[in-house]
Design a protein around this motif. Sequence first.
Motif, PDB file in Angstrom:
ATOM      1  N   LEU A   1       0.857  -1.250   0.191  1.00  0.00           N
ATOM      2  CA  LEU A   1       0.194   0.154  -0.024  1.00  0.00           C
ATOM      3  C   LEU A   1       0.894   1.212   0.035  1.00  0.00           C
ATOM      4  N   PHE A   2       1.865   1.163   0.733  1.00  0.00           N
ATOM      5  CA  PHE A   2       3.041   2.461   0.802  1.00  0.00           C
ATOM      6  C   PHE A   2       4.111   2.236  -0.478  1.00  0.00           C
ATOM      7  N   GLY A   3       3.894   1.256  -1.304  1.00  0.00           N
ATOM      8  CA  GLY A   3       4.980   0.912  -2.034  1.00  0.00           C
ATOM      9  C   GLY A   3       5.430   2.079  -3.073  1.00  0.00           C
ATOM     10  N   ASP A   4       4.802   2.882  -3.456  1.00  0.00           N
ATOM     11  CA  ASP A   4       5.125   4.010  -4.366  1.00  0.00           C
ATOM     12  C   ASP A   4       6.017   5.030  -3.710  1.00  0.00           C
TER      13      ASP A   4
ATOM     14  N   LEU B   1       5.391   3.186  10.038  1.00  0.00           N
ATOM     15  CA  LEU B   1       4.699   4.535   9.146  1.00  0.00           C
ATOM     16  C   LEU B   1       3.241   4.539   9.312  1.00  0.00           C
ATOM     17  N   TRP B   2       2.722   3.133   9.030  1.00  0.00           N
ATOM     18  CA  TRP B   2       1.321   3.138   8.922  1.00  0.00           C
ATOM     19  C   TRP B   2       0.776   3.413  10.502  1.00  0.00           C
TER      20      TRP B   2
ATOM     21  N   THR C   1       0.959   9.171  -0.912  1.00  0.00           N
ATOM     22  CA  THR C   1       0.413   7.920  -0.208  1.00  0.00           C
ATOM     23  C   THR C   1      -0.968   7.507  -0.834  1.00  0.00           C
ATOM     24  N   LYS C   2      -1.782   8.485  -1.032  1.00  0.00           N
ATOM     25  CA  LYS C   2      -3.163   8.065  -1.575  1.00  0.00           C
ATOM     26  C   LYS C   2      -3.210   7.644  -2.875  1.00  0.00           C
TER      27      LYS C   2
ATOM     28  N   ALA D   1      -2.390   0.293  -5.221  1.00  0.00           N
ATOM     29  CA  ALA D   1      -2.363  -0.890  -4.686  1.00  0.00           C
ATOM     30  C   ALA D   1      -3.765  -1.560  -4.472  1.00  0.00           C
ATOM     31  N   ILE D   2      -5.121  -0.733  -4.248  1.00  0.00           N
ATOM     32  CA  ILE D   2      -6.360  -1.205  -4.099  1.00  0.00           C
ATOM     33  C   ILE D   2      -6.790  -1.761  -5.289  1.00  0.00           C
TER      34      ILE D   2
END
Lengths: 168, 168
Positions: free
Chosen positions: A137-140, B27-28, B156-157, B163-164
């Motif tokens: 999800l934070f991959g970019d 981080l999350w 992040t968004k 990813a989604i």
Amino acid sequence: MDDQAIPLDAETKAVEMPDDHREELRLWLRLLTCTTLIEGEVRSRLREQFGVTLPRFDLMAQLDKAPGGMTLSDLSKRMMVSNGNLTGLVDRLVTSGHVVRTASPTDRRASVISLTESGRAEFRAMATKHEHWIADLFGDLTERDRGELMRLLGKTKLSARRAIQGEG
Amino acid sequence: MDDQAIPLDAETKAVEMPDDHREELRLWLRLLTCTTLIEGEVRSRLREQFGVTLPRFDLMAQLDKAPGGMTLSDLSKRMMVSNGNLTGLVDRLVTSGHVVRTASPTDRRASVISLTESGRAEFRAMATKHEHWIADLFGDLTERDRGELMRLLGKTKLSARRAIQGEG
DNA sequence: AAAAATTACTTTAAGCTTAAAACAAATTGA
DNA sequence: TCAATTTGTTTTAAGCTTAAAGTAATTTTT
């Protein structure tokens, strides 16, 4: 002071207007969007792949870090949820066999909650997957991005705490 | 390639180990902490000072931005909550006189939700306060911090959405 | 036009969440 | 010691939230 009705562009306006906090508001909404987005996806995957809810997962995550178990008050502080909320959550996890309550040897009011062996094994399997989901999800974000975001969120956390303590 | 069993320090480990994502996890968790902290404080102040819940406030905020009103589906997408959730939320806001349902002239399935006059007035008063609270909560961040945080959360968004979408 | 798929919404069941009130045990203070 | 306060937990009432199933209206496909 020069106070004539000269039209201002957007940039200037933000500086000149004493009580405009739309920028902070947008920042807050974006922070909220990120959290909601990620949280929703994690919740959905936990349900689909493991049949577990996010609050249950979160509670088990706390217990996994505390081999000796934790009291409800400890859990409440760590998870930032109400005590009453935890009573029910723990009850359901006891019923499903993931955790146990043990009478505290030092305090007759308190009980210590710990993971069962099977609860811990189940959690570990989920946690591995979970960690991969988060990484994706934070991959970019680059490593630099992540470090910088971490720093800024740290500062935000302190700022919020200051604002909360100051008033409360 | 030198592949001997040389002990690695923590720094080196993070680089060498192919599947360690503890950094992203931290981080999350920090992102989540910030949101929970701020959200809890806003919820608490809304309740104490205005006797309103956060979901009600959020819904009214959406309607205030849409003078012509919005359908439940629009609200659902904007607020990132389920349709069924909104049905009940709107019902309660209708009961309290803050919003009204109007039959959509173009679609007999849909109804348009809009703020009443008093609902809008009440919201505006709350929104002004709310904006100040947010400004205060983020108050220790410099303008540069805020800009940088905004940018990183934007990234992040997008990353989360990618990813989604990729999996879904 | 009829069938199929989609869209808008509601209902239901289950669980989550909080605030507030209550209770008992432990701690502090006089 | 004994009263007052604090701490740990549970209970209650109300509301929030979701997923899943269901209904009705609209749009698309054939």
